[in-house]
Scaffold this motif. Structure first.
Motif, PDB file in Angstrom:
ATOM      1  N   CYS A   1     -49.404  49.502   1.719  1.00 56.37           N
ATOM      2  CA  CYS A   1     -49.132  49.906   0.398  1.00 56.37           C
ATOM      3  C   CYS A   1     -47.658  50.449   0.145  1.00 56.37           C
ATOM      4  N   LYS A   2     -47.332  51.402   0.967  1.00 56.19           N
ATOM      5  CA  LYS A   2     -45.895  51.977   0.773  1.00 56.19           C
ATOM      6  C   LYS A   2     -44.828  50.870   1.044  1.00 56.19           C
ATOM      7  N   LEU A   3     -45.019  50.050   1.865  1.00 55.37           N
ATOM      8  CA  LEU A   3     -44.109  48.993   2.019  1.00 55.37           C
ATOM      9  C   LEU A   3     -44.009  48.181   0.607  1.00 55.37           C
ATOM     10  N   LYS A   4     -45.173  47.862   0.082  1.00 55.72           N
ATOM     11  CA  LYS A   4     -45.168  46.970  -0.934  1.00 55.72           C
ATOM     12  C   LYS A   4     -44.793  47.588  -2.340  1.00 55.72           C
ATOM     13  N   ASP A   5     -44.898  48.879  -2.357  1.00 58.21           N
ATOM     14  CA  ASP A   5     -44.268  49.771  -3.628  1.00 58.21           C
ATOM     15  C   ASP A   5     -42.641  49.636  -3.271  1.00 58.21           C
ATOM     16  N   TRP A   6     -42.247  50.001  -2.242  1.00 58.55           N
ATOM     17  CA  TRP A   6     -40.725  49.946  -1.922  1.00 58.55           C
ATOM     18  C   TRP A   6     -40.313  48.753  -1.974  1.00 58.55           C
ATOM     19  N   LEU A   7     -40.767  47.469  -1.641  1.00 60.81           N
ATOM     20  CA  LEU A   7     -40.339  46.092  -2.056  1.00 60.81           C
ATOM     21  C   LEU A   7     -40.296  45.823  -3.444  1.00 60.81           C
ATOM     22  N   ASP A   8     -41.018  46.209  -4.102  1.00 62.66           N
ATOM     23  CA  ASP A   8     -41.217  45.927  -5.715  1.00 62.66           C
ATOM     24  C   ASP A   8     -40.105  46.806  -6.202  1.00 62.66           C
ATOM     25  N   GLN A   9     -39.586  47.730  -6.115  1.00 67.15           N
ATOM     26  CA  GLN A   9     -38.625  48.550  -6.309  1.00 67.15           C
ATOM     27  C   GLN A   9     -37.190  48.237  -6.107  1.00 67.15           C
ATOM     28  N   ASN A  10     -37.004  47.628  -4.606  1.00 65.65           N
ATOM     29  CA  ASN A  10     -35.853  47.458  -4.069  1.00 65.65           C
ATOM     30  C   ASN A  10     -35.575  46.135  -3.515  1.00 65.65           C
ATOM     31  N   ALA A  11     -36.394  45.362  -3.335  1.00 65.61           N
ATOM     32  CA  ALA A  11     -36.114  43.988  -2.484  1.00 65.61           C
ATOM     33  C   ALA A  11     -35.196  43.175  -3.281  1.00 65.61           C
ATOM     34  N   GLU A  12     -35.086  42.972  -4.537  1.00 65.64           N
ATOM     35  CA  GLU A  12     -34.556  42.106  -5.335  1.00 65.64           C
ATOM     36  C   GLU A  12     -33.242  42.569  -5.385  1.00 65.64           C
ATOM     37  N   SER A  13     -32.753  43.798  -5.106  1.00 61.91           N
ATOM     38  CA  SER A  13     -31.385  44.258  -5.021  1.00 61.91           C
ATOM     39  C   SER A  13     -30.486  43.825  -3.896  1.00 61.91           C
ATOM     40  N   PHE A  14     -31.477  43.265  -2.665  1.00 60.52           N
ATOM     41  CA  PHE A  14     -31.110  42.681  -1.702  1.00 60.52           C
ATOM     42  C   PHE A  14     -31.079  41.329  -1.592  1.00 60.52           C
ATOM     43  N   GLY A  15     -31.262  40.700  -2.576  1.00 58.65           N
ATOM     44  CA  GLY A  15     -31.581  39.307  -2.624  1.00 58.65           C
ATOM     45  C   GLY A  15     -32.952  38.464  -2.342  1.00 58.65           C
ATOM     46  N   PHE A  16     -33.781  39.382  -1.998  1.00 56.51           N
ATOM     47  CA  PHE A  16     -35.202  38.886  -1.732  1.00 56.51           C
ATOM     48  C   PHE A  16     -36.221  39.006  -2.660  1.00 56.51           C
ATOM     49  N   PHE A  17     -37.133  38.028  -3.249  1.00 60.17           N
ATOM     50  CA  PHE A  17     -37.967  37.913  -4.035  1.00 60.17           C
ATOM     51  C   PHE A  17     -39.513  37.506  -3.411  1.00 60.17           C
ATOM     52  N   GLU A  18     -40.327  37.883  -3.830  1.00 58.75           N
ATOM     53  CA  GLU A  18     -41.849  37.610  -3.468  1.00 58.75           C
ATOM     54  C   GLU A  18     -41.808  36.052  -4.040  1.00 58.75           C
ATOM     55  N   VAL A  19     -42.444  35.285  -3.160  1.00 58.42           N
ATOM     56  CA  VAL A  19     -42.532  33.816  -3.481  1.00 58.42           C
ATOM     57  C   VAL A  19     -43.762  33.546  -4.261  1.00 58.42           C
ATOM     58  N   TYR A  20     -44.891  33.725  -3.515  1.00 57.79           N
ATOM     59  CA  TYR A  20     -46.280  33.435  -4.113  1.00 57.79           C
ATOM     60  C   TYR A  20     -47.104  34.643  -4.863  1.00 57.79           C
ATOM     61  N   THR A  21     -46.421  35.018  -6.093  1.00 56.66           N
ATOM     62  CA  THR A  21     -46.984  36.189  -6.711  1.00 56.66           C
ATOM     63  C   THR A  21     -48.301  36.153  -7.159  1.00 56.66           C
ATOM     64  N   ASP A  22     -48.833  37.531  -7.572  1.00 60.03           N
ATOM     65  CA  ASP A  22     -50.002  37.965  -8.114  1.00 60.03           C
ATOM     66  C   ASP A  22     -50.211  37.328  -9.512  1.00 60.03           C
ATOM     67  N   ASN A  23     -50.010  36.117  -9.875  1.00 61.97           N
ATOM     68  CA  ASN A  23     -50.008  35.554 -11.278  1.00 61.97           C
ATOM     69  C   ASN A  23     -51.253  34.818 -11.266  1.00 61.97           C
ATOM     70  N   ALA A  24     -52.182  35.206 -12.361  1.00 66.91           N
ATOM     71  CA  ALA A  24     -53.624  34.404 -12.632  1.00 66.91           C
ATOM     72  C   ALA A  24     -53.215  33.014 -13.153  1.00 66.91           C
ATOM     73  N   HIS A  25     -51.985  32.651 -13.479  1.00 67.00           N
ATOM     74  CA  HIS A  25     -51.679  31.268 -14.015  1.00 67.00           C
ATOM     75  C   HIS A  25     -50.917  30.466 -13.061  1.00 67.00           C
ATOM     76  N   ARG A  26     -50.736  31.120 -12.019  1.00 65.69           N
ATOM     77  CA  ARG A  26     -49.751  30.156 -11.113  1.00 65.69           C
ATOM     78  C   ARG A  26     -50.809  29.720 -10.122  1.00 65.69           C
ATOM     79  N   LYS A  27     -50.329  28.250  -9.996  1.00 63.28           N
ATOM     80  CA  LYS A  27     -51.452  27.448  -9.164  1.00 63.28           C
ATOM     81  C   LYS A  27     -50.771  27.482  -7.506  1.00 63.28           C
ATOM     82  N   GLY A  28     -51.358  26.646  -6.800  1.00 57.84           N
ATOM     83  CA  GLY A  28     -50.761  26.190  -5.381  1.00 57.84           C
ATOM     84  C   GLY A  28     -51.410  27.200  -4.311  1.00 57.84           C
ATOM     85  N   PHE A  29     -50.355  27.739  -3.654  1.00 57.30           N
ATOM     86  CA  PHE A  29     -50.726  28.682  -2.626  1.00 57.30           C
ATOM     87  C   PHE A  29     -51.321  30.004  -3.132  1.00 57.30           C
ATOM     88  N   LYS A  30     -52.102  30.383  -2.421  1.00 63.35           N
ATOM     89  CA  LYS A  30     -52.721  31.858  -3.078  1.00 63.35           C
ATOM     90  C   LYS A  30     -51.694  32.948  -2.649  1.00 63.35           C
TER      91      LYS A  30
END
Length: 245
Positions: A155-184
């Motif tokens: 959880c601590k890692l996830k919270d940190w990534l949510d706040q900081n990962a994008e500033s380093f160019g990294f983005f979560e690929v398969y997001t927790d989006n009810a409307h998204r299909k494909g990979f879980k």
């Protein structure tokens, strides 16, 4: 710590590398050959226990160092994965599921809940990583969504990534989006956008069905035009919109 702050301190210490996202040390679009895009080429990779393209790797190290200041030890569980390795994973599951009595298409649908068909994995590009926190208690099966939420160990890692990962160019690929299909949903899977976005654009130009048939993937004879079209739109392209051009 935000990326700008980290880089300033890193440069002041005289130990930073010039690896900002706008400077590319990876491949130009001309180098994104068919074989590179499907994991059969020989990309220029860096790393010991895991491999990534140079720009992706060096920006990951910046992110890892920043997280370490918050007592988070980002461990890469998986990074670059060759076509051959992905084929072993996919075909191993295919054989197991069909031996259990599943018909071929049911087995394939089960596999692609989380695993990609060889030749279609983002891990072929050296830009994507599956990560956990090595400082947290390690569950038996680490890549489970529940470990990144609630009282899960990451959880601590996830919270940190949510706040900081994008500033380093990294983005979560398969997001927790009810409307998204494909990979879980995969809260552990991140992609280095400055390189993976142009690679995806080149990948979209490939004849996917021709590749899958040419590479003699187990069960490929069951890949209909409809299946390929759906797989491409849902599993390959229905991802975090920030990773699309």
């Amino acid at each position: 710590m935000k990326r700008d702050q980290f880089i300033k301190s890193f440069l002041f210490a005289g130990t930073a590398l010039c690896i900002l996202p706008q400077l590319s040390f990876g491949y130009s679009e001309e180098n994104y050959s068919r074989d590179i895009l499907i994991g059969k080429g020989t990309p220029n990779l860096l790393g010991d226990s895991f491999k990534m393209q140079q720009e992706s790797y060096e920006n990951f190290l910046l992110m890892k160092a920043a997280a370490a200041k918050e007592n988070i030890n980002i461990e890469v569980v998986s990074a670059y994965r060759s076509f051959r390795r992905q084929k072993e994973i996919y075909e191993g599951k295919y054989r197991r599921f069909t031996a259990q009595g599943m018909n071929p298409m049911a087995a394939i649908e089960k596999i692609i809940e989380y695993s990609t068909i060889p030749g279609t994995s983002r891990h072929h590009w050296g830009t994507d990583i599956d990560i956990i926190d090595a400082n947290a208690p390690r569950p038996q099966s680490v890549l489970q969504p529940e470990h990144f939420h609630g009282k899960g160990p990451f959880c601590k890692l996830k919270d940190w990534l949510d706040q900081n990962a994008e500033s380093f160019g990294f983005f979560e690929v398969y997001t927790d989006n009810a409307h998204r299909k494909g990979f879980k949903y995969e809260p552990w899977h991140f992609s280095y956008a400055p390189v993976s976005k142009p690679m995806l654009e080149e990948y979209k130009k490939l004849d996917l069905k021709k590749i899958l048939l040419e590479e003699k993937i187990l069960g490929a004879q069951h890949f209909s035009e409809e299946f390929i079209s759906t797989y491409k739109s849902e599993n390959i392209l229905d991802i975090n919109s920030k990773l699309l051009s």
